[in-house]
Design an enzyme around this catalytic site. Structure first.
Site, PDB file in Angstrom:
ATOM      1  CB  CYS A  80      -0.918   0.009   1.227  1.00 22.16           C
ATOM      2  SG  CYS A  80      -2.264  -1.186   1.129  1.00 22.16           S
ATOM      3  CG  HIS A 123       0.994 -15.179 -27.486  1.00 22.43           C
ATOM      4  ND1 HIS A 123       2.171 -15.177 -28.209  1.00 22.43           N
ATOM      5  CD2 HIS A 123       1.085 -16.242 -26.650  1.00 22.43           C
ATOM      6  CE1 HIS A 123       2.927 -16.194 -27.832  1.00 22.43           C
ATOM      7  NE2 HIS A 123       2.299 -16.853 -26.875  1.00 22.43           N
ATOM      8  CG  HIS A 138       5.060 -16.129 -23.871  1.00 25.81           C
ATOM      9  ND1 HIS A 138       5.025 -17.477 -24.088  1.00 25.81           N
ATOM     10  CD2 HIS A 138       5.505 -15.968 -22.599  1.00 25.81           C
ATOM     11  CE1 HIS A 138       5.425 -18.121 -22.983  1.00 25.81           C
ATOM     12  NE2 HIS A 138       5.700 -17.232 -22.068  1.00 25.81           N
ATOM     13  CG  HIS A 171       1.055  -7.580  -6.786  1.00 27.68           C
ATOM     14  ND1 HIS A 171       0.091  -8.171  -5.988  1.00 27.68           N
ATOM     15  CD2 HIS A 171       2.097  -8.448  -6.790  1.00 27.68           C
ATOM     16  CE1 HIS A 171       0.540  -9.338  -5.530  1.00 27.68           C
ATOM     17  NE2 HIS A 171       1.750  -9.542  -6.006  1.00 27.68           N
ATOM     18  CB  ALA A 215      10.520  -7.134   3.901  1.00 26.53           C
ATOM     19  CE1 TYR A 269      -2.049 -41.373 -18.576  1.00 25.32           C
ATOM     20  CE2 TYR A 269      -2.883 -39.303 -19.462  1.00 25.32           C
ATOM     21  CZ  TYR A 269      -2.408 -40.588 -19.656  1.00 25.32           C
ATOM     22  OH  TYR A 269      -2.286 -41.093 -20.929  1.00 25.32           O
ATOM     23  CD  GLU A 270      -4.025 -34.625 -15.241  1.00 23.40           C
ATOM     24  OE1 GLU A 270      -3.573 -35.404 -14.377  1.00 23.40           O
ATOM     25  OE2 GLU A 270      -5.240 -34.540 -15.518  1.00 23.40           O
TER      26      GLU A 270
HETATM   27  O1  LIG Z   1      -9.199 -39.966 -11.439  1.00 28.26           O
HETATM   28  P1  LIG Z   1      -9.358 -39.129 -10.207  1.00 28.26           P
HETATM   29  O2  LIG Z   1      -8.539 -39.658  -9.058  1.00 28.26           O
HETATM   30  O3  LIG Z   1     -10.764 -38.875  -9.836  1.00 28.26           O
HETATM   31  O4  LIG Z   1      -8.753 -37.694 -10.585  1.00 28.26           O
HETATM   32  C1  LIG Z   1      -7.485 -37.212 -10.240  1.00 28.26           C
HETATM   33  O5  LIG Z   1      -6.461 -37.806 -11.030  1.00 28.26           O
HETATM   34  C2  LIG Z   1      -6.518 -37.554 -12.433  1.00 28.26           C
HETATM   35  C3  LIG Z   1      -5.306 -38.189 -13.091  1.00 28.26           C
HETATM   36  O6  LIG Z   1      -4.092 -37.678 -12.569  1.00 28.26           O
HETATM   37  C4  LIG Z   1      -6.597 -36.056 -12.746  1.00 28.26           C
HETATM   38  O7  LIG Z   1      -6.850 -35.871 -14.108  1.00 28.26           O
HETATM   39  C5  LIG Z   1      -7.695 -35.370 -11.917  1.00 28.26           C
HETATM   40  O8  LIG Z   1      -7.639 -33.978 -12.128  1.00 28.26           O
HETATM   41  C6  LIG Z   1      -7.490 -35.707 -10.440  1.00 28.26           C
HETATM   42  O9  LIG Z   1      -8.499 -35.102  -9.661  1.00 28.26           O
END
Ligand SMILES: O=P(O)(O)O[C@H]1O[C@H](CO)[C@@H](O)[C@H](O)[C@H]1O
Ligand SMILES: O=P(O)(O)O[C@H]1O[C@H](CO)[C@@H](O)[C@H](O)[C@H]1O
Lengths: 351, 351
Positions: free
Chosen positions: A55, A299, A281, A166, A61, A319-320
């Site tokens: 503010c 973009h 970017h 910010h 700090a 999985y991701e």
């Molecule tokens: O399949 P679940 O356990 O419901 O879902 C979880 O694991 C999945 C695989 O990593 C992900 O895509 C979901 O976002 C997560 O909530």
């Protein structure tokens, strides 16, 4: 044989900016959610908080006192991830243990003197001042640094630890992974097709319309065909522009207008101050200013985490992290939803 | 001139499995944290909950009744992201709008009949049964599918919506991004250096010791030189093994032992049931079974989100999403911390 319906049948989509694929499994939206519920964002933030280091007039700090600023205000991050004078780790020893020097500067930029506003609630002229300051910082830091990352983490859910409006600007002596990848992809596309990837993409999307969220004569916002986050968007100019500091005064005004429109829709989606990370970017700077960067198109990416409601986000986990990103609704469904939302902000609406 | 100290001076480190860099800024740990605080994991889970669809004898969403299993139990995910019969989206239209068919199968595997245990609290013989089942599923699904992703999301913080100890196995008719990238990197390394990347890496780490967390004669756990998550680890065999179904009975036992050791240390770090996503990467399967995959080495990645305490995680947001991952302590500091923790689990300790 079944005929293909993207809302019912999982499929892969290609992200040409990252040379990777996303798994679209829209039927997953039907699964019930018994998992983690987030705290909804704090809705009552005081306009001025004597303990908030962002503010006007307050002490930070490191003992520095903020001026009584009345527009934007930029200062050096008190806990920077990049400092300008780090020594070199020395020559690499082994291909599996490679390190390199990293130098840079991290700035914080307040958008407004008040803690209780956000970009969609600010006046258009005030947002133009933010854009002007972004352009100025790119001029200044881009003179020497090859990459200047302008980004905003909004909301506690996105690791933001201060509710004052910010963003941050981190400049580095190296081209980070993401822009390096994007540079490679845009360059390869340009060489093959003779037109910048995102210039061609914006034209196609403006015609197809099904993924457009908002547009004006200078700008276009779409949920990209390859979006990974549920309500991810891509903000694109309608003409070919390499960097944010090349925008005309008119384009800065129309940018402020479209940002306000997009962010109002985001806030209206679940009637909360919508969390996201966003960033710009554009063509690299520093030594790259002398190169031909025609393959680049300016973009901004918006990455919001929420999926089902104000309190249930998409988890990019197992999985991701280990295999591939997966989304639970189609980009067309997300665009359609955002498009259908009112353009006046739920907080300023008369009831 | 300052001499380089990785704990004080930010630098970049190269990840040879992903051909990318991570920014290590260990001095950032000094910054105070005023941001989001997570709910600590639920510590009192009933052994049997009549409403939990994963418990023995209970009915799941689709009406199926679980057997009264007394070891592991595998069933098809009731809300699968991958189904075996999705139609093809048809030929690609434009390089910027590419889609592909995705087919597969998603399985869920319970580790144990009780909801109130986790891998570190299970008996070694019980963990061996989990490993045997992983190998069996790889045999079965790998016969046709090119990629079988075994992964565990543990803890609500990692999007896990059921406290019962379980993992998932998603098999797909495509090689997902992450294994495709890892395949490319390992292949290039093998062609250049004549030895598999991770075989060479494990040897080096076993000698250097500074990043080793635990080891036995068959296995090694390190905080990799290029770790991005604060307490990320990499679990590696000491000999060259392509896939989990090639492990000998002795190696399965020593794997169960080292997993219990690692996960006990993880739980002891903040004295909570430590959240993470983990998963196995090994040579691809299906049609790839006939190819030479000597460049591959089996390994498991552990990605835990916590940084400072049981309730403060590392946010991979703004800069990380848009530019490059950044970490707040060195991998050597993380390894040293994990190494120093007791090997008996805080929950079973006599007080
Ligand atoms: O399949 P679940 O356990 O419901 O879902 C979880 O694991 C999945 C695989 O990593 C992900 O895509 C979901 O976002 C997560 O909530
Ligand atoms: O610099 P801040 O706002 O304290 O920190 C936040 O943004 C950074 C840059 O995206 C992240 O590295 C941190 O994890 C996050 O908490």
């Amino acid at each position: 044989d079944l005929s293909f319906d993207p809302k019912e049948h999982q499929h892969l989509r290609y992200n040409p900016l990252r040379d990777s694929w996303v798994l679209v499994s829209a039927h997953r939206m039907k699964r019930p959610w018994a998992g983690q519920v987030e705290k909804p964002p704090e809705e009552h933030i005081p306009r001025y908080d004597p303990r908030n280091p962002l503010c006007p007039g307050n002490t930070r700090a490191n003992g520095e006192v903020n001026p009584s600023y009345d527009s934007t205000f930029v200062f050096e991050n008190d806990f920077p991830a990049l400092q300008s004078d780090a020594p070199d780790p020395g020559p690499d020893q082994h291909p599996l243990f490679q390190s390199k020097a990293a130098r840079g500067v991290c700035k914080v930029m307040c958008f407004h003197p008040w803690s209780d506003v956000t970009l969609p609630l600010m006046k258009k002229e005030e947002v133009v001042k933010v854009i002007d300051k972004w352009a100025e910082l790119l001029d200044e830091l881009g003179a020497t640094y090859p990459w200047v990352q302008i980004f905003e983490n909004k909301g506690a859910m996105m690791g933001c630890s201060n509710p004052h409006p910010h963003c941050q600007v981190w400049a580095s002596n190296f081209l980070p992974n993401e822009p390096a990848l994007s540079d490679r992809c845009q360059r390869a596309y340009y060489e093959k097709h003779g037109e910048p990837l995102l210039v061609q993409y914006a034209k196609q999307e403006a015609e197809k319309k099904e993924r457009v969220v908002v547009e004006n004569s200078d700008w276009l916002v779409v949920v990209p065909y390859w979006a990974t986050w549920p309500y991810q968007t891509l903000l694109l100019p309608q003409r070919h522009v390499l960097r944010i500091n090349e925008l005309t005064a008119g384009e800065r005004e129309s940018l402020a207008a479209i940002m306000k429109q997009l962010l109002t829709k985001y806030d209206n989606l679940f009637e909360i101050s919508f969390p996201y990370s966003m960033g710009w970017h554009g063509a690299p700077t520093g030594l790259h200013l002398k190169e031909d960067n025609s393959h680049w198109q300016l973009h901004a990416h918006y990455y919001p985490p929420l999926l089902r409601s104000a309190t249930v986000k998409k988890f990019m986990v197992g999985y991701e992290m280990l295999a591939q990103e997966q989304r639970d609704l189609t980009p067309e469904q997300a665009a359609q939803k955002l498009r259908s939302l009112p353009e006046d902000h739920y907080k300023t609406r008369e009831s």
